[in-house]
Design a protein around this motif. Structure first.
Motif, PDB file in Angstrom:
ATOM      1  N   THR A 124      52.240  35.679  35.344  1.00 42.80           N
ATOM      2  CA  THR A 124      52.294  36.920  36.117  1.00 42.80           C
ATOM      3  C   THR A 124      50.987  37.672  35.972  1.00 42.80           C
ATOM      4  O   THR A 124      50.429  38.184  36.948  1.00 42.80           O
ATOM      5  CB  THR A 124      53.461  37.803  35.630  1.00 42.80           C
ATOM      6  OG1 THR A 124      54.676  37.066  35.745  1.00 42.80           O
ATOM      7  CG2 THR A 124      53.556  39.074  36.444  1.00 42.80           C
ATOM      8  N   GLY A 125      50.468  37.750  34.735  1.00 46.60           N
ATOM      9  CA  GLY A 125      49.161  38.339  34.453  1.00 46.60           C
ATOM     10  C   GLY A 125      48.234  37.272  33.906  1.00 46.60           C
ATOM     11  O   GLY A 125      48.552  36.082  33.924  1.00 46.60           O
ATOM     12  N   SER A 126      47.079  37.691  33.408  1.00 46.88           N
ATOM     13  CA  SER A 126      46.134  36.717  32.847  1.00 46.88           C
ATOM     14  C   SER A 126      45.342  37.336  31.702  1.00 46.88           C
ATOM     15  O   SER A 126      45.084  38.542  31.695  1.00 46.88           O
ATOM     16  CB  SER A 126      45.166  36.199  33.917  1.00 46.88           C
ATOM     17  OG  SER A 126      44.370  37.253  34.422  1.00 46.88           O
ATOM     18  N   ALA A 140      39.232  38.481  26.571  1.00 46.13           N
ATOM     19  CA  ALA A 140      38.683  38.874  27.868  1.00 46.13           C
ATOM     20  C   ALA A 140      39.820  38.857  28.876  1.00 46.13           C
ATOM     21  O   ALA A 140      40.712  38.008  28.805  1.00 46.13           O
ATOM     22  CB  ALA A 140      37.565  37.929  28.301  1.00 46.13           C
ATOM     23  N   GLY A 141      39.795  39.785  29.798  1.00 47.15           N
ATOM     24  CA  GLY A 141      40.895  39.912  30.746  1.00 47.15           C
ATOM     25  C   GLY A 141      42.033  40.691  30.131  1.00 47.15           C
ATOM     26  O   GLY A 141      41.868  41.412  29.144  1.00 47.15           O
ATOM     27  N   GLY A 142      43.209  40.574  30.734  1.00 46.80           N
ATOM     28  CA  GLY A 142      44.371  41.281  30.200  1.00 46.80           C
ATOM     29  C   GLY A 142      44.342  42.770  30.451  1.00 46.80           C
ATOM     30  O   GLY A 142      44.973  43.536  29.721  1.00 46.80           O
ATOM     31  N   TRP A 143      43.669  43.200  31.511  1.00 41.95           N
ATOM     32  CA  TRP A 143      43.559  44.626  31.817  1.00 41.95           C
ATOM     33  C   TRP A 143      44.739  45.147  32.641  1.00 41.95           C
ATOM     34  O   TRP A 143      44.786  46.322  32.980  1.00 41.95           O
ATOM     35  CB  TRP A 143      42.253  44.898  32.561  1.00 41.95           C
ATOM     36  CG  TRP A 143      41.046  44.754  31.700  1.00 41.95           C
ATOM     37  CD1 TRP A 143      40.320  43.621  31.466  1.00 41.95           C
ATOM     38  CD2 TRP A 143      40.409  45.788  30.946  1.00 41.95           C
ATOM     39  NE1 TRP A 143      39.278  43.877  30.619  1.00 41.95           N
ATOM     40  CE2 TRP A 143      39.295  45.210  30.280  1.00 41.95           C
ATOM     41  CE3 TRP A 143      40.656  47.153  30.759  1.00 41.95           C
ATOM     42  CZ2 TRP A 143      38.450  45.944  29.456  1.00 41.95           C
ATOM     43  CZ3 TRP A 143      39.808  47.878  29.939  1.00 41.95           C
ATOM     44  CH2 TRP A 143      38.721  47.275  29.293  1.00 41.95           C
ATOM     45  N   GLY A 151      42.906  35.969  38.630  1.00 45.62           N
ATOM     46  CA  GLY A 151      43.320  34.594  38.410  1.00 45.62           C
ATOM     47  C   GLY A 151      44.790  34.431  38.088  1.00 45.62           C
ATOM     48  O   GLY A 151      45.259  33.320  37.869  1.00 45.62           O
ATOM     49  N   SER A 152      45.541  35.518  38.067  1.00 45.69           N
ATOM     50  CA  SER A 152      46.970  35.481  37.737  1.00 45.69           C
ATOM     51  C   SER A 152      47.816  35.269  38.982  1.00 45.69           C
ATOM     52  O   SER A 152      47.332  35.268  40.117  1.00 45.69           O
ATOM     53  CB  SER A 152      47.375  36.805  37.085  1.00 45.69           C
ATOM     54  OG  SER A 152      47.284  37.861  38.038  1.00 45.69           O
ATOM     55  N   VAL A 239      36.631  34.388  32.453  1.00 42.37           N
ATOM     56  CA  VAL A 239      37.149  34.998  31.219  1.00 42.37           C
ATOM     57  C   VAL A 239      37.060  34.000  30.066  1.00 42.37           C
ATOM     58  O   VAL A 239      36.797  34.384  28.920  1.00 42.37           O
ATOM     59  CB  VAL A 239      38.593  35.524  31.377  1.00 42.37           C
ATOM     60  CG1 VAL A 239      38.630  36.707  32.319  1.00 42.37           C
ATOM     61  CG2 VAL A 239      39.556  34.444  31.829  1.00 42.37           C
ATOM     62  N   SER A 240      37.247  32.712  30.373  1.00 42.94           N
ATOM     63  CA  SER A 240      37.112  31.678  29.335  1.00 42.94           C
ATOM     64  C   SER A 240      35.673  31.592  28.861  1.00 42.94           C
ATOM     65  O   SER A 240      35.401  31.463  27.658  1.00 42.94           O
ATOM     66  CB  SER A 240      37.564  30.320  29.884  1.00 42.94           C
ATOM     67  OG  SER A 240      38.898  30.374  30.313  1.00 42.94           O
TER      68      SER A 240
END
Length: 304
Positions: A124-126, A140-143, A151-152, A239-240
């Protein structure tokens, strides 16, 4: 005997594992979504109360038999967020030790067994999270779906809605996603997407679920759908890259475990992401998770 509970609180569902202190899983249970930022405190409390109660009844145990609860969930990165989740867990009646962390941390423990490595989550998220042998960590990401989560599933779903709107306006070419998504949502025309997004009460999980229709359109040869999926893969690569470079894992053999419905089940996103990783980080091995995030929470509870 004392037991531990590991919980993976996701944006769509919550997974719980009850285990003994020898890491043997006794029971696996599932509940609803668990995100204090998108659901609110009361909804998360009610879900966890029901999930814990069902678990204990099925296992014929009481809360006093549980020594540690470790929960990894989105939206608990700040001390204030952790305090809210702590209050929620205490409100269930649990008096033992708690470990509260982001779901990416428990996913890393489960994905690579607690060793050095990186976990990429795209459901659902990333979010991407990693740790090196020096104990340094980077995320990184998860905002969240409004600020980020590129990308989610939500990113793919809302991008599809955007392309449908642009096709309706004549800005973009027509797309198969229009009929697929409108029929799925039982909408008569593209303008009704306004009510769906802004007034229907549809949450991020509902919009994220549209990602599977984007995949279907891509398989039918839709160029717009392919562009969305390739862009999602590129955002996950970025993000990776940020995590690998920050932890100096970019020029050594390391494992990057992937988790989540988008990166695991969407063939175009997965293949494009792996292509980008192979091209830019040939020493990094992209694998499916060794164990799930709920088991990672169990490991954290026992070892932490």
């Amino acid at each position: 005997m004392c037991y531990v509970i590991g919980i993976d609180g996701g944006g769509t569902k919550t997974a719980l594992k009850l285990a003994d202190k020898n890491e043997n899983v006794i029971l696996t249970m599932e509940g609803g979504p668990c995100n204090i930022n998108s659901m609110g405190k009361e909804a998360v409390l009610n879900m966890l109360k029901e999930l814990l109660n069902d678990t204990l009844i099925k296992a014929q145990l009481s809360l006093e038999d549980i020594e540690i609860i470790c929960i990894g969930t989105a939206g608990v990165d700040r001390p204030s967020d952790k305090a809210i989740m702590e209050e929620i867990i205490r409100s269930t009646g649990f008096k033992g030790k708690t470990i509260i962390t982001n779901d990416a941390v428990t996913a890393l423990y489960g994905g690579v067994g607690g060793a050095e490595g990186v976990i990429l989550i795209s459901g659902t998220g990333s979010i991407c999270y990693g740790r090196n042998t020096n104990g340094e960590t980077k995320r990184a990401g998860g905002w969240g779906h409004i600020i980020g989560d590129e990308g989610s599933g939500y990113y793919i779903g809302i991008s599809a809605i955007n392309r449908i709107a642009k096709a309706f306006d004549g800005i973009e070419e027509s797309t198969l996603m229009t009929d697929l998504i409108l029929n799925h949502l039982k909408l008569k025309n593209s303008t009704e997407l306004i009510d769906y997004v802004y007034r229907s009460g549809a949450g991020k999980s509902e919009i994220a679920s549209l990602a599977k229709l984007v995949d279907e359109a891509y398989k039918q040869g839709d160029i717009a759908a392919e562009e969305i999926l390739e862009k999602a893969a590129y955002e996950l690569f970025l993000v990776s890259k940020a995590v690998l470079d920050s932890l100096n894992l970019n020029n050594k053999k390391t494992v990057l475990a992937v988790n989540g419905s988008v990166i695991e089940k969407n063939q175009r996103v997965s293949s494009e992401f792996k292509r980008l990783m192979s091209k830019n980080y040939p020493l990094v091995e992209v694998v499916n998770m060794k164990n799930d995030a709920a088991y990672g929470a169990v490991l954290m509870a026992i070892n932490g």
